[in-house]
Design a protein around this motif. Structure first.
Motif, PDB file in Angstrom:
ATOM      1  N   SER A   1       0.779  -1.243   0.000  1.00  0.00           N
ATOM      2  CA  SER A   1       0.000   0.000   0.000  1.00  0.00           C
ATOM      3  C   SER A   1       0.811   1.293   0.000  1.00  0.00           C
ATOM      4  CB  SER A   1      -0.995   0.005   1.155  1.00  0.00           C
ATOM      5  OG  SER A   1      -0.375  -0.394   2.338  1.00  0.00           O
ATOM      6  N   ARG A   2       2.151   1.189  -0.121  1.00  0.00           N
ATOM      7  CA  ARG A   2       2.954   2.410  -0.190  1.00  0.00           C
ATOM      8  C   ARG A   2       3.860   2.489  -1.420  1.00  0.00           C
ATOM      9  NH1 ARG A   2      -0.255   3.661   2.803  1.00  0.00           N
ATOM     10  NH2 ARG A   2      -0.136   4.671   4.848  1.00  0.00           N
ATOM     11  N   ALA A   3       3.795   1.497  -2.260  1.00  0.00           N
ATOM     12  CA  ALA A   3       4.538   1.574  -3.527  1.00  0.00           C
ATOM     13  C   ALA A   3       3.479   1.743  -4.628  1.00  0.00           C
ATOM     14  CB  ALA A   3       5.367   0.316  -3.744  1.00  0.00           C
ATOM     15  N   PRO A   4       3.684   2.725  -5.524  1.00  0.00           N
ATOM     16  CA  PRO A   4       2.620   3.070  -6.479  1.00  0.00           C
ATOM     17  C   PRO A   4       2.451   2.079  -7.645  1.00  0.00           C
ATOM     18  CG  PRO A   4       4.497   4.535  -6.772  1.00  0.00           C
ATOM     19  CD  PRO A   4       4.832   3.641  -5.617  1.00  0.00           C
ATOM     20  N   PHE A   5       1.789   0.972  -7.311  1.00  0.00           N
ATOM     21  CA  PHE A   5       1.387  -0.021  -8.314  1.00  0.00           C
ATOM     22  C   PHE A   5      -0.136  -0.122  -8.269  1.00  0.00           C
ATOM     23  CE2 PHE A   5       5.577  -1.609  -6.948  1.00  0.00           C
ATOM     24  CZ  PHE A   5       6.192  -1.829  -8.167  1.00  0.00           C
ATOM     25  N   TRP A   6      -0.732  -0.416  -9.416  1.00  0.00           N
ATOM     26  CA  TRP A   6      -2.183  -0.637  -9.471  1.00  0.00           C
ATOM     27  C   TRP A   6      -2.456  -1.852 -10.343  1.00  0.00           C
ATOM     28  CZ3 TRP A   6       0.217   4.072 -10.122  1.00  0.00           C
ATOM     29  CH2 TRP A   6       0.051   4.960  -9.064  1.00  0.00           C
ATOM     30  N   LYS A   7      -3.318  -2.744  -9.837  1.00  0.00           N
ATOM     31  CA  LYS A   7      -3.612  -3.988 -10.538  1.00  0.00           C
ATOM     32  C   LYS A   7      -4.985  -3.938 -11.207  1.00  0.00           C
ATOM     33  CE  LYS A   7      -1.179  -7.164  -7.422  1.00  0.00           C
ATOM     34  NZ  LYS A   7      -1.343  -6.961  -5.974  1.00  0.00           N
ATOM     35  N   LYS A   8      -4.999  -4.416 -12.444  1.00  0.00           N
ATOM     36  CA  LYS A   8      -6.249  -4.489 -13.189  1.00  0.00           C
ATOM     37  C   LYS A   8      -6.455  -5.935 -13.631  1.00  0.00           C
ATOM     38  CE  LYS A   8      -8.330  -1.737 -16.815  1.00  0.00           C
ATOM     39  NZ  LYS A   8      -8.000  -0.916 -17.980  1.00  0.00           N
TER      40      LYS A   8
ATOM     41  N   GLU B   1       5.210  18.575  -9.983  1.00  0.00           N
ATOM     42  CA  GLU B   1       4.408  17.457 -10.493  1.00  0.00           C
ATOM     43  C   GLU B   1       3.420  16.984  -9.438  1.00  0.00           C
ATOM     44  OE1 GLU B   1       6.186  14.322 -13.177  1.00  0.00           O
ATOM     45  OE2 GLU B   1       5.830  13.091 -11.401  1.00  0.00           O
ATOM     46  N   ILE B   2       2.152  16.964  -9.813  1.00  0.00           N
ATOM     47  CA  ILE B   2       1.087  16.523  -8.905  1.00  0.00           C
ATOM     48  C   ILE B   2       0.476  15.259  -9.502  1.00  0.00           C
ATOM     49  CG2 ILE B   2      -1.097  17.173  -7.810  1.00  0.00           C
ATOM     50  CD1 ILE B   2      -0.280  20.123  -8.623  1.00  0.00           C
ATOM     51  N   ALA B   3       0.395  14.208  -8.706  1.00  0.00           N
ATOM     52  CA  ALA B   3      -0.180  12.954  -9.225  1.00  0.00           C
ATOM     53  C   ALA B   3      -1.410  12.576  -8.425  1.00  0.00           C
ATOM     54  CB  ALA B   3       0.857  11.839  -9.149  1.00  0.00           C
ATOM     55  N   PHE B   4      -2.445  12.147  -9.133  1.00  0.00           N
ATOM     56  CA  PHE B   4      -3.669  11.660  -8.491  1.00  0.00           C
ATOM     57  C   PHE B   4      -3.866  10.199  -8.871  1.00  0.00           C
ATOM     58  CE2 PHE B   4      -4.533  16.252  -8.973  1.00  0.00           C
ATOM     59  CZ  PHE B   4      -4.858  16.565  -7.655  1.00  0.00           C
ATOM     60  N   PHE B   5      -4.206   9.391  -7.882  1.00  0.00           N
ATOM     61  CA  PHE B   5      -4.404   7.962  -8.159  1.00  0.00           C
ATOM     62  C   PHE B   5      -5.207   7.308  -7.047  1.00  0.00           C
ATOM     63  CE2 PHE B   5       0.018   8.923  -6.768  1.00  0.00           C
ATOM     64  CZ  PHE B   5       0.013   8.369  -5.490  1.00  0.00           C
ATOM     65  N   PRO B   6      -5.771   6.113  -7.315  1.00  0.00           N
ATOM     66  CA  PRO B   6      -6.487   5.395  -6.250  1.00  0.00           C
ATOM     67  C   PRO B   6      -5.489   4.773  -5.268  1.00  0.00           C
ATOM     68  CG  PRO B   6      -6.587   4.173  -8.329  1.00  0.00           C
ATOM     69  CD  PRO B   6      -5.840   5.434  -8.607  1.00  0.00           C
ATOM     70  N   PRO B   7      -5.979   4.279  -4.118  1.00  0.00           N
ATOM     71  CA  PRO B   7      -5.078   3.595  -3.181  1.00  0.00           C
ATOM     72  C   PRO B   7      -4.286   2.501  -3.916  1.00  0.00           C
ATOM     73  CG  PRO B   7      -7.198   3.938  -2.155  1.00  0.00           C
ATOM     74  CD  PRO B   7      -7.340   4.372  -3.585  1.00  0.00           C
ATOM     75  N   MET B   8      -3.018   2.368  -3.539  1.00  0.00           N
ATOM     76  CA  MET B   8      -2.107   1.484  -4.270  1.00  0.00           C
ATOM     77  C   MET B   8      -2.386   0.010  -3.974  1.00  0.00           C
ATOM     78  SD  MET B   8       1.013   4.041  -3.445  1.00  0.00           S
ATOM     79  CE  MET B   8       0.127   4.833  -2.122  1.00  0.00           C
ATOM     80  N   THR B   9      -2.125  -0.826  -4.974  1.00  0.00           N
ATOM     81  CA  THR B   9      -2.361  -2.263  -4.817  1.00  0.00           C
ATOM     82  C   THR B   9      -1.164  -3.063  -5.343  1.00  0.00           C
ATOM     83  OG1 THR B   9      -3.576  -2.237  -6.918  1.00  0.00           O
ATOM     84  CG2 THR B   9      -4.893  -2.110  -4.918  1.00  0.00           C
ATOM     85  N   GLY B  10      -0.023  -2.847  -4.685  1.00  0.00           N
ATOM     86  CA  GLY B  10       1.166  -3.603  -5.089  1.00  0.00           C
ATOM     87  C   GLY B  10       1.211  -4.957  -4.403  1.00  0.00           C
ATOM     88  N   GLY B  11       2.368  -5.596  -4.533  1.00  0.00           N
ATOM     89  CA  GLY B  11       2.593  -6.863  -3.847  1.00  0.00           C
ATOM     90  C   GLY B  11       2.057  -8.055  -4.616  1.00  0.00           C
TER      91      GLY B  11
END
Lengths: 144, 82
Positions: free
Chosen positions: A114-121, B72-82
């Motif tokens: 939740s702190r590294a900017p990745f998004w899954k689709k 630079e300003i970035a807008f995005f949804p909550p991140m879903t890594g891992g």
């Protein structure tokens, strides 16, 4: 320390061959695999924020490294289009003892989620939809 | 000029990945209000800011943060890594 954001598939065993450092007594690894909960998923697409991603991953790895005195740390995270069953990411930690190696790996996983900017689709037969973050992902950070 | 970048469904809803804008907004919230007033697609994307995150020069920030000196300003949804 090795941090990589890549589209290419990786081989966890090959990564480990070079990993650990001279004073490691324990190595913990985690490999995330693209899974299909619905039975109909065709692919997973990962978007990221180039620049911020590498910086966030480095910061998380450096913090884990300092906090648990790691002798080595590895984070690989893939982006782009991935098929079910493919490795999506990998974390490895090397420390003198297993407690530190396990804790550091869990810490990094919680933060990468939740702190590294990745998004899954998720891509399926009825189209694509973005996977939403879970409130438990955010709560998991509180334990650190 | 300020660069505004969008990711994931925010990018899809607005219909572009980045744009350069001229703004006098003092905070992120002011900029969001400016963007929402532009066109319905912006209004829809920013309808619920509690579902969004913001980064200023690639550092996570919040909607009350000042924009002075930000490139630079970035807008995005909550991140879903891992």
């Amino acid at each position: 320390m090795r941090i990589s954001v890549q589209t290419a598939r990786f081989d966890p065993a090959a990564e480990l061959a070079q990993f650990g450092g001279p004073h490691a007594g324990a190595i913990v690894t985690f490999t995330g695999i693209v899974r299909d909960d619905t039975g109909t998923m065709q692919a997973l697409e990962l978007e990221h924020y180039p620049g911020m991603t590498e910086a966030a991953m480095t910061r998380i790895a450096e913090e884990a490294s300092a906090r648990w005195s790691l002798s080595d740390v590895l984070v690989i995270h893939r982006v782009g289009r991935l098929a079910v069953g493919e490795p999506i990411m990998m974390v490895a930690t090397a420390a003198r003892h297993r407690q530190a190696a396990f804790a550091a790996a869990e810490f990094m996983m919680d933060y990468l989620k939740s702190r590294a900017p990745f998004w899954k689709k998720q891509i399926g037969p009825e189209g694509a939809h973005w996977i939403a973050a879970k409130s438990t992902d955010e709560e998991a950070l509180n334990r650190w | 000029m300020t660069e505004v970048v969008y990711f994931a469904w925010v990018r899809e809803r607005i219909g572009l990945p980045r744009e350069s804008i001229e703004t006098t907004a003092l905070t992120v919230a002011d900029l969001v209000a400016e963007l929402r007033a532009r066109e319905p697609r912006y209004d829809a994307a920013f309808a619920d800011v509690s579902a969004l995150r913001v980064a200023l020069d690639q550092q996570l920030s919040d909607f009350s943060a000042p924009l002075a000196g930000v490139h630079e300003i970035a807008f995005f949804p909550p991140m879903t890594g891992g």
